[in-house]
Design a protein around this motif. Sequence first.
Motif, short mmCIF file in Angstrom:
data_model
loop_
_atom_site.label_atom_id
_atom_site.label_comp_id
_atom_site.label_asym_id
_atom_site.label_seq_id
_atom_site.Cartn_x
_atom_site.Cartn_y
_atom_site.Cartn_z
N LEU B 276 -10.00 7.49 2.39
CA LEU B 276 -11.22 7.66 3.16
C LEU B 276 -11.29 6.58 4.22
O LEU B 276 -10.81 5.46 3.99
CB LEU B 276 -12.45 7.55 2.26
CG LEU B 276 -12.43 8.36 0.95
CD1 LEU B 276 -13.65 8.02 0.11
CD2 LEU B 276 -12.39 9.84 1.26
N ASP B 277 -11.92 6.90 5.34
CA ASP B 277 -12.11 5.84 6.33
C ASP B 277 -13.35 5.03 5.98
O ASP B 277 -13.99 5.28 4.97
CB ASP B 277 -12.18 6.41 7.76
CG ASP B 277 -13.45 7.19 8.02
OD1 ASP B 277 -13.53 7.85 9.08
OD2 ASP B 277 -14.38 7.18 7.18
N ILE B 278 -13.62 4.06 6.82
CA ILE B 278 -14.66 3.09 6.47
C ILE B 278 -16.03 3.76 6.39
O ILE B 278 -16.95 3.26 5.76
CB ILE B 278 -14.64 1.94 7.51
CG1 ILE B 278 -15.31 0.71 6.95
CG2 ILE B 278 -15.23 2.37 8.83
CD1 ILE B 278 -15.02 -0.54 7.75
N GLY B 279 -16.15 4.91 7.01
CA GLY B 279 -17.43 5.64 6.94
C GLY B 279 -17.48 6.65 5.82
O GLY B 279 -18.45 7.38 5.67
N GLY B 280 -16.43 6.71 5.02
CA GLY B 280 -16.41 7.65 3.89
C GLY B 280 -15.84 9.01 4.23
O GLY B 280 -15.86 9.93 3.40
N LEU B 320 -9.38 3.81 -1.10
CA LEU B 320 -8.43 4.63 -1.86
C LEU B 320 -9.16 5.11 -3.10
O LEU B 320 -9.69 4.30 -3.86
CB LEU B 320 -7.23 3.76 -2.26
CG LEU B 320 -6.05 4.51 -2.87
CD1 LEU B 320 -5.31 5.27 -1.80
CD2 LEU B 320 -5.10 3.53 -3.54
N GLU B 321 -9.23 6.38 -3.27
CA GLU B 321 -9.95 6.94 -4.42
C GLU B 321 -8.98 7.74 -5.27
O GLU B 321 -8.31 8.64 -4.78
CB GLU B 321 -11.08 7.84 -3.90
CG GLU B 321 -11.93 8.45 -4.99
CD GLU B 321 -12.86 9.50 -4.43
OE1 GLU B 321 -13.96 9.14 -3.98
OE2 GLU B 321 -12.45 10.68 -4.40
N TRP B 334 -13.34 9.35 -11.43
CA TRP B 334 -12.72 8.74 -10.27
C TRP B 334 -12.98 7.24 -10.23
O TRP B 334 -13.96 6.75 -10.76
CB TRP B 334 -13.20 9.39 -8.96
CG TRP B 334 -14.68 9.37 -8.76
CD1 TRP B 334 -15.57 10.30 -9.15
CD2 TRP B 334 -15.44 8.33 -8.15
NE1 TRP B 334 -16.83 9.94 -8.81
CE2 TRP B 334 -16.80 8.73 -8.19
CE3 TRP B 334 -15.12 7.12 -7.54
CZ2 TRP B 334 -17.81 7.96 -7.67
CZ3 TRP B 334 -16.15 6.35 -7.01
CH2 TRP B 334 -17.47 6.77 -7.09
N GLY B 335 -12.06 6.57 -9.64
CA GLY B 335 -12.19 5.12 -9.43
C GLY B 335 -11.69 4.82 -8.03
O GLY B 335 -10.79 5.49 -7.53
N SER B 336 -12.26 3.85 -7.39
CA SER B 336 -11.85 3.60 -6.00
C SER B 336 -11.76 2.11 -5.73
O SER B 336 -12.31 1.27 -6.44
CB SER B 336 -12.85 4.23 -5.03
OG SER B 336 -14.10 3.59 -5.13
N THR B 337 -11.05 1.82 -4.68
CA THR B 337 -10.97 0.45 -4.21
C THR B 337 -10.82 0.49 -2.69
O THR B 337 -10.24 1.43 -2.16
CB THR B 337 -9.77 -0.30 -4.82
OG1 THR B 337 -9.77 -1.65 -4.31
CG2 THR B 337 -8.43 0.32 -4.43
#
Lengths: 394, 716
Positions: B276-280, B320-321, B334-337
Amino acid sequence: MIAPLIAALLPFLLPAGATPQVAVTITSPPAGYAAFGQVSVAVEVKAAEPVRRVVFFVDDRQVGSVSAPPFKIVASLGDENVEHRFRVVATTASGVTGEATLLTPRIAVDQEVRFDLQQLYVSARENGQRVTDLKREDFKVIDGGEDQEITAFARGDIPFAAVVLVDSSISMQGEPLTAALAGAQAFLGGMRPLDEVKLIVYCDHTITATPFTSVPEVLEASLGSVTAHGGTALADHLYLGLKLLEQRQGRRVVVLLSDGVDSHSALSVSEVLFKARQSQALIYWIRLEDPKQVVEGEEELPPLFSAWHDKVWYRETVRTLRGAVQESGGTITKVHQPSEIGPAFRGILEELREQYVLGYYPRDLRHDGSWRKVKVKVERSGVRLLAREGYLDF
Amino acid sequence: MVSASSRPLAVRAAATIVLCLLAAVHAGRAQEPAKAPTAAQPAALSPTPAAPQVVIHTRRRLGVPARAAALLLSGQQGGPLGVSALAVPVALAASGVRLFFVVDVDGSSLLAGVEGPVLPVEIAVYAVNPQGGVGGSVTEAFTLDVDRAAEYLVGGGIKFLGTLDLPPARYALRVLVRNEKTGRFGVIEVPGALPTGEEPFAFLSAPLVAEPASAWLLAREAGTEGAAAEVHPLSFLGEATVPSTAPVLPGGTVTRLWVVGRGLAPGSTNVSVRVLDIGGRELAKIPAAVVVRREAPVANATALRIEFPLPAFAPGQYTLEVSTPSMNPDIPLWGSTRFLMAEKSAAGGSQVWVRFALPASQEQGVRPAVAFVGKAGRVKASPKIVATYTSTLRALPTDPAAAQAAVAELEAASLPTGKVAEWETLVLSETEAANTVAAVRPDAVLALVLLHSDLQRSYSLRKSYLLEAHARRMIEELAVLYAEKDKSPQAKIMAANALANLGGSLQQPGTMVTSERMFRRALELDPDNPAALIAVAATMERIGQYKRALTLLEPLVKAHPENSEARLRLAINVARVFSDRRSHDLLQVCTGPTNPEWVRAVAYQELASSLIQAERFEQAEGLLRAGLTAVPGDEGLTMQLAYVLDRERRPLEAQALAKDVGGGKGVDVSPRFRYSEWPSEDLARAREALKTSKATADQALAAALGAAGKAAGGAK
């Protein structure tokens, strides 16, 4: 090829004794009005044949020539209150000329001017919306602790003279500078015919400074080649803007676009505060803010390393500048993204168009250079006013 | 596993704190023998020493100051310190859950505003329930030696690893990091759901991306020899993973990471990754392959090692999800960083200092610590590299370009992966060759210093960061070698010039601390080196250390009274510290016609400024008019004069001056801006001196190599 041919044949085509007529009319500046500064000089030429050239003279000095319509130039007249003589000579393809002259008057100074008239420019808001239906009787002005009689009242589109200061230091590199110049352009594009603007682009020195003009194209032309570099001499240029506004009549405005971090000025912001008080100009600050700045109480601490100043100095500078804006009756618009700069400029323009002007003659002036506090109130509850907080009584 | 301690967990959380320092790309000294972890045993970390010590003093603390507590318990996030964190459950029992957390603190923002030799840092990790109650917390405060740690903090940071034992509840993990001296802070909330102790629950951790495996450095706190090894909380992954909370991932390559999940669909290999980009906004969705499945210590939890091709996007920040179905097919986990996309060619090389502490004992203030070995073994010089390097040096006196190219090729070939061991080997090899040269002709070593200086510039232009860092290291090593072996005063001066030259090339964000270190090393060799003295003084000035600047400028001006810039800086800093007549006298000298124009302009401005502040306007006017005669058209002086005329109630004269300002009268930079730049004239003189010495040094090298060659032939 064809024009010389026609020119050669023309005498044989016209009735004998007839001369081709060239009628020249000066359409701008308008007759009967004084002319100053940058002036658009425009003419209409009616001729039976193509016009080869139109030459413009001001005060017997050639100031330009045009070889194709529209026949229009911009001439710089200076700021002196004097008569000006405009003369335009049009020459056709066959060499026939026609001309027109126009004399613009000087402003007659034959009446007593009360220099102690105070004018307050007031913005009114209620629940965040501008209030535009207040009347003279709704306002109350208190100067030096005493109620004052409001002798002049107006609202709406009052012409202004503005200095727009755009910071183009290295911290503005990239998108911020592009957005700043676009915002300034939007401001210039919103000018009305009687508004005057001077644009100053600066870093640690002045990069470009236009004359005061009401011709947006003159201002926009100076924006083309600006690049971000160098440091920031904000105080110096704020002083410069205030100083140059002194000679302009009417409503005086400074629009400052900067992050408020002065690093290279020879003058201090507190020295400029004196000038701000003296000039009575409205100061609007579009403040570029780093969202990561610490806020401790009311003080912002920019994360800087500088050969000239330390954190304490910067904190004081921002505080003083904020105070100067507030005292002037202007506003600080904080922007965190370059995309917010354009709307900030437009917001200032809208506010200027909606302000009230209250005029009064203060009583008991001492002319001793002291600071006189001014307070403006309004009867209607819920309405918040923004106006100058005082002035230096010279 | 969570211990069945009689201590009430609700009152006090046991914590194991691991402290790491994430270093910039600059190797420490050679590693001592170490026992590398194997896959067959937990990633136990065996003690070792050897890395340069960054002095760390720790102290336990119960709780945080009230203001910090307010920040922790508010919903606020942000602050000027860059902080990121993640948390992973690593043990679960009826009595509660053990959370392993990682906190990364950006080093540059931590250093900002720091004055003085120490950097006191406080970190607080609080698990807060929805009612605002604190289920567990850990607070640690420690102090860093700025001089030693700063180099690693600039461009790097500090990493905290720890565990919290929490009673069953749902928590938000809030992290506060504070520079205790400046008050600057960063506060965040760890994203994602944290497990409760209540059954049933499902979760998927944030992606666990290991810090680059290329380098581990070691640290040992004095007096901790013999302490027992600590088992890494993530050892169930089969490797001593130190995860990054904001990893740097090269685009266009296969990326591998771990996730730990519970309540996953049985036998599921259906894992997908979104970028995802910085805006989701979703930029890519990629299926991931599960390459390893392992049991995790949390009951019924699984650790999955996944890999997937990461698309290449423009360098920048992304999210990154990772997601996978749970036992309830309608509910995915889900987990993201967040991560930074790097260019594929970016070399690795971050170095991690690791210091582990045993679980806190009952005793206040007792913090036994253990140090751990990384993946390096004993390093020696490579005879092959020594020989090749020496061979390329023969061409240096006659064909420097060819010699330089050959050394560059050798160095690139010697650092295929950029691992510490490779690097140390190369340094030792080139230094051994230099020692051989020095044994014959000590003055020849200067030629090698100049060679690596040229290489450093070349690597910098090509953005070969790893090789550039190596070149810096070699310049430093060889300059010191040259000074030590040659012993002449001229050698010390030249060595200092070389280090100052290097320092000058590093005066930019990201390498400032290394730059200053080079200047200081130059001063160790030549205490009167003008380039180094004025550069360090300028650095002190920038961070508000005016008194320290004076200690450098005074001897400089004494030794070099003709140095206008040094005198100007001395004058300005004397005014800052003492505000006395001496500053005025120094500034007056700076207005003399032999000084450069910019020095004169600044001197006049400063003199005028003090008169203006004292409201001595008439005197200021005279001075400013003299200044404008000396420096016609200077904007600063013009502004000041206009202001003075205004104050003298001569507005029309002021107006006339103001109208003349501007339009860019051929000025590139103003004198005040010139002052705020790094001093350059003394550096230029240092470079010129080096350039002048090159021919002689090359001749010495040729002679040394010839003599060394004959000696080698004779020995055979």
